[in-house]
Motif scaffolding. Structure first.
Motif, PDB file in Angstrom:
ATOM      1  N   HIS A  98       0.789  -1.219   0.000  1.00  0.00           N
ATOM      2  CA  HIS A  98       0.000   0.000   0.000  1.00  0.00           C
ATOM      3  C   HIS A  98       0.827   1.278   0.000  1.00  0.00           C
ATOM      4  N   ASP A  99       2.149   1.192   0.166  1.00  0.00           N
ATOM      5  CA  ASP A  99       2.946   2.414   0.277  1.00  0.00           C
ATOM      6  C   ASP A  99       3.371   2.921  -1.098  1.00  0.00           C
ATOM      7  N   ARG A 131      -3.843  -1.012   4.467  1.00  0.00           N
ATOM      8  CA  ARG A 131      -2.998  -0.888   5.657  1.00  0.00           C
ATOM      9  C   ARG A 131      -3.781  -1.068   6.954  1.00  0.00           C
ATOM     10  N   LEU A 132      -4.956  -0.458   7.060  1.00  0.00           N
ATOM     11  CA  LEU A 132      -5.684  -0.467   8.325  1.00  0.00           C
ATOM     12  C   LEU A 132      -6.417  -1.778   8.562  1.00  0.00           C
ATOM     13  N   ARG A 317      -2.027   5.142   3.733  1.00  0.00           N
ATOM     14  CA  ARG A 317      -2.044   5.105   5.197  1.00  0.00           C
ATOM     15  C   ARG A 317      -3.447   5.274   5.752  1.00  0.00           C
ATOM     16  N   ARG A 350      -3.511  13.342   7.093  1.00  0.00           N
ATOM     17  CA  ARG A 350      -2.423  12.530   7.641  1.00  0.00           C
ATOM     18  C   ARG A 350      -1.567  13.341   8.601  1.00  0.00           C
ATOM     19  N   HIS A 385      -3.475   4.850  15.271  1.00  0.00           N
ATOM     20  CA  HIS A 385      -3.751   4.870  13.834  1.00  0.00           C
ATOM     21  C   HIS A 385      -2.592   4.192  13.114  1.00  0.00           C
ATOM     22  N   GLY A 387      -1.951   3.783  10.167  1.00  0.00           N
ATOM     23  CA  GLY A 387      -1.466   4.436   8.964  1.00  0.00           C
ATOM     24  C   GLY A 387      -0.312   5.392   9.175  1.00  0.00           C
TER      25      GLY A 387
END
Length: 603
Positions: A98-99, A131-132, A317, A350, A385, A387
């Motif tokens: 996901h990055d 990610r989450l 994230r 973010r 979190h 992320g």
């Protein structure tokens, strides 16, 4: 002022600072090759040994200096499997982290396959991990999503993940789905996933012939696409031109800067960033024109790292990373501007979340550091979190200099905690986690990573046990050594000038292993003025020791309480010298990184 640097936080120093040691042989070689005293000093402060061949071939490498694709283990198996899938009209799924590295790996694969290799878009799925909800790697939830795709793929190509995911690769195989792994993370002790058709990874123990384990996931994907192009050409199938794949290095450059891989001794990484930046500057893609205002049209490795990468990472994230890929594929300028606004909104959110979590993390870390903790494990049981774990951990490491884990509950599965790890030299994250998993199998860890960073999942009920194991492992690895100092390049050996800034720019790209130069000066501050809409930044008039008066800027210097960190008078600063993007002025900028008053730093 170079806006690409504005997200870095400057403050009073907390960790000690020290001058970088210089490698005399490197300095002498740089001077012999025609480098200036300033350039030779900077190079010798970053390379502790001479590379094979000329320094010039490392600072500005050519394609001929790169490792050969054929030296990557399993690359022939990988390209044969992918070529078969393309030739037989099979459905392929690119399964990505996901990055920013994962997203740009996907862009390399998508553009190569659909544009150069004529794969119909309906036969190529792009799947990003969440990610989450799913954490790192090819998770069980991700496998469920792959198997639910319509049409269902018969071939999976992972990018930037997969090396540690044998159980999930085996599950795909049981459902008739072949998996080609492309990755750059360290492998488990048992080696590559045996259920995969191939595992192309320069970090494999048998990849010594390739010779560069530091390339990012997108660069691995690019190498595979280069080899696949040759195989398709051999079979007489559509394969495009080599220039089409070289143009994809713009995405590899973003990934390389975003994943903080080595830019010191790696010919491949330096070449990819230089070539990618060259293609971004040429224009022709709507997304780069839409991003240009954020970097003031100054495309450097620093602007990629601090302006482009955070915006791509933010969507991964905080939600669906696939939005980053869609943004980068914008077909026109109007679409690109709309996507960039979406990415910027995500980045602002973010930043807000990150600031709140970092403040909490600092409050948790300080008492432990006061007691001499060699490492930190910071669990956020509520209000965490996942992320922004990595950024928060990086801020803690930057402040205190000790390896740090930040954890919070997995979304939808609160019995598990997921976290990000950042470390320091001498405490290899993957090796530490290998040792913990071996010594404490009851922790049931799931993890992966590199020397300086990693991800981990641990049962919530066992977090306290993991924290103890983590601290003991780090303590053993570092043998009670104090936190490493931040390093500077001493006093600027020439006056700040446009010429000096240009000489430093010639050594780019800068990043991990080849950090941007930081110099020190003792000067007298005569005037301080706030900058920015929120007055968080400062502009200062400073008299240098030789009598030259300079204007310096200190980003994010003012805290939440609105108090100035210093007043007029004599101070010592760590600062950076860069070229200026403003038409008026001296043609260079001086950016304060930290105030060194009372730090006991050494020259």
């Amino acid at each position: 002022m170079n806006s690409a640097l504005q997200e870095t936080t400057a403050s009073r120093a907390t960790r000690p600072w020290a001058a970088r040691p210089l490698a005399d042989a490197v300095y002498e070689a740089a001077v012999a090759e025609g480098r200036s005293h300033l350039q030779a000093t900077v190079i010798a402060g970053r390379l502790n040994r001479l590379p094979d061949g000329r320094l010039a071939d490392l600072i500005n490498p050519r394609a001929a200096d790169l490792p050969r694709a054929s030296a990557l283990p399993d690359i022939a198996l990988a390209t044969a499997c992918l070529a078969d899938a393309i030739e037989q009209g099979q459905v392929i799924a690119a399964v990505l982290d996901h990055d920013a590295d994962g997203q740009n790996s996907g862009l390399v694969i998508w553009r190569a396959m659909t544009e150069a290799f004529a794969v119909p878009p309906e036969r190529l799925h792009v799947v990003t991990s969440h990610r989450l909800k799913e954490g790192y790697g090819v998770s069980s939830q991700l496998v469920e999503r792959i198997l639910a795709l319509d049409p269902r793929p018969t071939c999976v190509l992972t990018a930037d993940q997969g090396s540690t995911d044998e159980p999930r690769v085996a599950e795909l195989a049981r459902h008739g789905v072949k998996t080609v792994v492309t990755d750059h993370h360290h492998l488990p002790e048992e080696g590559p996933p045996p259920s995969a058709v191939a595992c192309v990874n320069p970090a494999r123990d048998d990849a010594t012939a390739f010779g560069d384990p530091t390339i990012c996931g997108a660069m691995v994907a690019w190498y595979v696409m280069v080899a696949l192009q040759r195989e398709l050409a051999r079979r007489g199938l559509p394969h495009g031109t080599p220039a089409q794949l070289v143009d994809l290095l713009s995405f590899v450059a973003v990934a390389t800067c975003g994943d903080c891989v080595d830019l010191g001794m790696s010919h491949a990484n330096r070449w990819a960033v230089q070539q990618g930046l060259e293609r971004i500057e040429r224009g022709g893609q709507a997304i780069w024109e839409a991003f240009a205002p954020f970097v003031r049209n100054e495309w450097t490795s620093t602007s990629l790292s601090f302006q482009i990468v955070p915006r791509l990472n933010s969507v991964g994230r905080l939600g669906d990373a696939k939005r980053g890929i869609e943004a980068m594929c914008s077909s026109n300028l109007r679409e690109a501007y709309a996507w960039v606004q979406t990415l910027d909104d995500a980045n602002l959110e973010r930043k807000r979340v990150q600031a709140e979590l970092t403040e909490r993390a600092m409050e948790m870390a300080q008492p432990q550091m006061d007691q001499g903790a060699p490492a930190l494990c910071l669990p956020f049981y509520t209000g965490g979190h996942a992320g922004v774990h990595g950024i928060t951990a990086s801020r803690i490491v930057d402040t205190f200099g000790v390896p740090t884990v930040c954890l919070s509950p997995v979304e939808g599965d609160p019995d598990w905690m997921t976290g990000s790890i950042r470390s320091v030299k001498g405490a290899h994250v993957k090796h530490l986690l290998d040792g913990i998993a071996r010594e404490y199998p009851q922790l049931n860890l799931r993890y992966g990573g590199h020397a300086m960073a990693g991800g981990v999942k641990v049962p919530r009920a066992l977090v306290s046990q993991f924290a103890i194991a983590w601290e003991l492992a780090v303590q053993d690895a570092l043998a009670d050594r104090p936190p490493p100092p931040r390093e500077h390049d001493g006093k600027l050996p020439v006056r700040p000038s446009r010429q000096a800034a240009a000489e430093l720019a010639e050594l780019a790209p800068y990043g991990r292993g080849f950090p941007e130069p930081v110099f020190v000066v003792a000067g007298e501050v005569s005037r301080i003025r706030p900058l920015g809409r929120d007055n968080k930044h400062l502009q200062m008039d400073v008299a240098f020791p030789d009598g030259q008066r300079e204007r310096m800027v200190w980003f994010n210097a003012v805290g939440e309480d609105g108090q100035l960190p210093i007043g007029p008078g004599h101070h010592r600063f760590a600062y950076q010298l860069t070229g200026s993007t403003f038409a008026r002025g001296p043609g260079y900028d001086l950016k304060i990184v930290a105030c060194l008053d009372g730090t006991g730093e050494s020259d």
